[in-house]
Scaffold this motif. Structure first.
Motif, PDB file in Angstrom:
ATOM      1  N   GLU A 124       1.107  -1.232   0.170  1.00 16.32           N
ATOM      2  CA  GLU A 124       0.552   0.121   0.070  1.00 16.32           C
ATOM      3  C   GLU A 124       0.792   1.260   0.074  1.00 16.32           C
ATOM      4  OE1 GLU A 124      -3.114   1.955   2.899  1.00 16.32           O
ATOM      5  OE2 GLU A 124      -2.800  -0.405   2.957  1.00 16.32           O
ATOM      6  N   ILE A 125       2.054   1.158   0.551  1.00 13.45           N
ATOM      7  CA  ILE A 125       2.810   2.358   1.368  1.00 13.45           C
ATOM      8  C   ILE A 125       3.219   2.567  -0.158  1.00 13.45           C
ATOM      9  CG2 ILE A 125       4.768   3.416   2.047  1.00 13.45           C
ATOM     10  CD1 ILE A 125       3.778   2.334   4.084  1.00 13.45           C
ATOM     11  N   GLU A 126       4.418   1.729  -0.889  1.00  8.31           N
ATOM     12  CA  GLU A 126       5.045   1.846  -2.354  1.00  8.31           C
ATOM     13  C   GLU A 126       3.877   1.533  -3.371  1.00  8.31           C
ATOM     14  OE1 GLU A 126       8.077  -0.732  -5.107  1.00  8.31           O
ATOM     15  OE2 GLU A 126       6.740  -1.795  -3.805  1.00  8.31           O
ATOM     16  N   GLU A 127       3.017   1.646  -3.421  1.00  3.71           N
ATOM     17  CA  GLU A 127       1.684   1.640  -4.458  1.00  3.71           C
ATOM     18  C   GLU A 127       1.661   3.773  -4.146  1.00  3.71           C
ATOM     19  OE1 GLU A 127      -1.590  -0.422  -3.755  1.00  3.71           O
ATOM     20  OE2 GLU A 127      -1.013  -2.234  -5.498  1.00  3.71           O
ATOM     21  N   HIS A 128       1.191   4.205  -3.250  1.00  2.77           N
ATOM     22  CA  HIS A 128       1.101   5.825  -2.321  1.00  2.77           C
ATOM     23  C   HIS A 128       2.458   6.362  -3.665  1.00  2.77           C
ATOM     24  CE1 HIS A 128      -2.633   4.799  -0.687  1.00  2.77           C
ATOM     25  NE2 HIS A 128      -2.851   5.934  -1.226  1.00  2.77           N
ATOM     26  N   LEU A 129       3.824   6.044  -3.149  1.00  2.00           N
ATOM     27  CA  LEU A 129       4.986   6.438  -3.493  1.00  2.00           C
ATOM     28  C   LEU A 129       4.714   6.663  -5.115  1.00  2.00           C
ATOM     29  CD1 LEU A 129       6.935   5.030  -1.239  1.00  2.00           C
ATOM     30  CD2 LEU A 129       6.724   7.374  -0.542  1.00  2.00           C
ATOM     31  N   GLU A 130       3.972   5.247  -5.123  1.00  2.00           N
ATOM     32  CA  GLU A 130       4.553   5.168  -6.711  1.00  2.00           C
ATOM     33  C   GLU A 130       3.643   6.429  -7.747  1.00  2.00           C
ATOM     34  OE1 GLU A 130       6.490   4.226  -9.467  1.00  2.00           O
ATOM     35  OE2 GLU A 130       6.445   2.223  -8.165  1.00  2.00           O
ATOM     36  N   ILE A 131       2.283   7.445  -7.414  1.00  2.00           N
ATOM     37  CA  ILE A 131       1.648   7.759  -8.115  1.00  2.00           C
ATOM     38  C   ILE A 131       2.372   8.832  -7.914  1.00  2.00           C
ATOM     39  CG2 ILE A 131       0.018   9.792  -7.158  1.00  2.00           C
ATOM     40  CD1 ILE A 131      -1.485   7.603  -5.281  1.00  2.00           C
ATOM     41  N   PHE A 132       3.012   9.501  -7.307  1.00  2.00           N
ATOM     42  CA  PHE A 132       4.332  10.579  -7.036  1.00  2.00           C
ATOM     43  C   PHE A 132       6.118  10.166  -7.890  1.00  2.00           C
ATOM     44  CE2 PHE A 132       1.199  11.386  -3.873  1.00  2.00           C
ATOM     45  CZ  PHE A 132       1.028  12.548  -4.320  1.00  2.00           C
ATOM     46  N   GLU A 133       5.302   9.005  -8.357  1.00  2.00           N
ATOM     47  CA  GLU A 133       7.353   8.821  -9.842  1.00  2.00           C
ATOM     48  C   GLU A 133       8.217   8.358  -8.112  1.00  2.00           C
ATOM     49  OE1 GLU A 133       7.701  10.933 -12.609  1.00  2.00           O
ATOM     50  OE2 GLU A 133       5.643  11.658 -13.302  1.00  2.00           O
ATOM     51  N   ALA A 134       7.649   7.865  -6.449  1.00  2.00           N
ATOM     52  CA  ALA A 134       8.915   7.516  -5.976  1.00  2.00           C
ATOM     53  C   ALA A 134       9.032   6.269  -5.086  1.00  2.00           C
ATOM     54  CB  ALA A 134       8.597   8.485  -4.811  1.00  2.00           C
ATOM     55  N   GLY A 135       7.832   5.703  -6.457  1.00  2.00           N
ATOM     56  CA  GLY A 135       8.169   3.926  -4.939  1.00  2.00           C
ATOM     57  C   GLY A 135       9.397   3.517  -5.064  1.00  2.00           C
ATOM     58  N   TYR A 136      10.901   4.163  -5.672  1.00  2.00           N
ATOM     59  CA  TYR A 136      11.557   3.498  -5.641  1.00  2.00           C
ATOM     60  C   TYR A 136      12.514   3.902  -4.559  1.00  2.00           C
ATOM     61  CZ  TYR A 136      13.875   8.090  -7.015  1.00  2.00           C
ATOM     62  OH  TYR A 136      13.676   9.433  -7.237  1.00  2.00           O
ATOM     63  N   LEU A 137      12.150   4.840  -3.689  1.00  2.00           N
ATOM     64  CA  LEU A 137      12.672   5.733  -2.460  1.00  2.00           C
ATOM     65  C   LEU A 137      11.774   4.431  -1.339  1.00  2.00           C
ATOM     66  CD1 LEU A 137      11.595   8.966  -3.242  1.00  2.00           C
ATOM     67  CD2 LEU A 137      14.128   8.330  -3.702  1.00  2.00           C
ATOM     68  N   LEU A 138      11.012   3.807  -1.239  1.00  2.00           N
ATOM     69  CA  LEU A 138      10.679   2.594  -0.543  1.00  2.00           C
ATOM     70  C   LEU A 138      11.630   2.298   0.743  1.00  2.00           C
ATOM     71  CD1 LEU A 138       7.967   1.620   0.968  1.00  2.00           C
ATOM     72  CD2 LEU A 138       8.601  -0.183  -0.462  1.00  2.00           C
ATOM     73  N   ASP A 139      12.600   2.341   0.473  1.00  2.00           N
ATOM     74  CA  ASP A 139      13.857   1.713   1.883  1.00  2.00           C
ATOM     75  C   ASP A 139      15.291   2.512   1.895  1.00  2.00           C
ATOM     76  OD1 ASP A 139      12.591  -1.005   2.569  1.00  2.00           O
ATOM     77  OD2 ASP A 139      13.211  -1.152  -0.026  1.00  2.00           O
ATOM     78  N   LYS A 140      14.727   3.655   1.047  1.00  2.00           N
ATOM     79  CA  LYS A 140      16.156   4.762   1.457  1.00  2.00           C
ATOM     80  C   LYS A 140      16.036   5.602   2.835  1.00  2.00           C
ATOM     81  CE  LYS A 140      18.753   7.920  -1.430  1.00  2.00           C
ATOM     82  NZ  LYS A 140      18.209   8.727  -2.771  1.00  2.00           N
ATOM     83  N   GLN A 141      16.865   5.459   2.908  1.00  2.00           N
ATOM     84  CA  GLN A 141      17.194   6.642   4.838  1.00  2.00           C
ATOM     85  C   GLN A 141      16.272   8.014   3.779  1.00  2.00           C
ATOM     86  OE1 GLN A 141      20.970   6.274   6.182  1.00  2.00           O
ATOM     87  NE2 GLN A 141      20.026   4.370   7.828  1.00  2.00           N
TER      88      GLN A 141
END
Length: 248
Positions: A124-141
């Motif tokens: 769910e969190i990754e999908e919301h990040l993808e709305i803003f082209e930010a899914g790749y940031l999920l595990d980044k500090q």
């Protein structure tokens, strides 16, 4: 993932006679706004005009007179207004070992993050990040994010609870031109495709001209509000941004 619901045009947020006084000084007086879903409403004005105070009052962070209501014009019932918020800035200590996933998961629940490692919440969190082209940031500090990346993460967090109203308090401060372009295009698509209204505080008048549906010129009270053309061609706008030599 939040289901896309096209703006219906039937819901609205009304700010009625809002006023704020701090330390005996009147900061805002008799603010009246009528905001529809599916619209980008940009608040502009000189420094010290009360723009951020207006956001804080709508959030309920400071005492104010007047009232704010969410109306569903399909059935006339006044419902509880859900608000998403992205602040002007967020201080993150360097070397803080918190990932984007941890930050958003903590925001979503009072349950300790280490107990929220299920695939469902992560997806769910990754999908919301993808709305803003930010899914790749999920595990980044979080401490290693650029200003533009942090902004997109905060936007994702603000959207998680399906708000009726999204408040953006100058969230592009310090962002480069490419980041600005992406931000305004993202907000345009957001208000076009989701059943929510957006209030944005901005100094970027060229972007306001291009993307705003409605502009509110503020200087302790509403000097002028309406379309971009109506506000930008008004004598009040000329007085603030030309006669006063105010920087955009």
């Amino acid at each position: 993932m939040r289901k896309i619901i096209r703006p219906c045009g039937l819901h609205c947020i009304k700010v009625n006679h809002l006023g704020v006084a701090l330390g005996g000084q009147e900061i805002l007086t008799d603010i009246n706004l009528h905001i529809h879903c599916g619209s980008l409403n940009v608040v502009i004005g000189r420094n010290g005009a009360g723009k951020s105070t207006l956001i804080r009052a709508i959030l309920g962070d400071i005492a104010h007179t007047g009232n704010i209501e969410f109306k569903d014009r399909e059935n006339g019932h006044i419902q509880k207004l859900k608000i998403g918020y992205v602040p002007q800035s967020m201080n993150v200590e360097k070397q803080t070992p918190v990932s984007v996933y941890d930050m958003i998961a903590s925001y979503q629940s009072n349950v300790p993050v280490f107990l929220m490692r299920g695939k469902k919440i992560r997806r769910e969190i990754e999908e919301h990040l993808e709305i803003f082209e930010a899914g790749y940031l999920l595990d980044k500090q979080v401490c290693n994010l650029s200003g533009g990346e942090l902004q997109r993460v905060l936007l994702s967090m603000a959207l998680m609870n399906s708000p009726n109203l999204l408040l953006l308090d100058e969230p592009v401060s310090g962002i480069d031109k490419n980041g600005m372009e992406l931000f305004y295009k993202t907000i345009y698509n957001l208000k076009k495709n989701y059943d929510l209204a957006v209030i944005l505080i901005s100094h970027d008048l060229e972007y306001v001209k291009q993307y705003a549906d409605k502009v509110v010129l503020l200087d302790k009270s509403v000097l002028r509000q309406g379309s971009v053309r109506e506000v930008f061609q008004s004598p009040e706008f000329a007085q603030v941004f030309e006669g006063g030599k105010e920087e955009a």
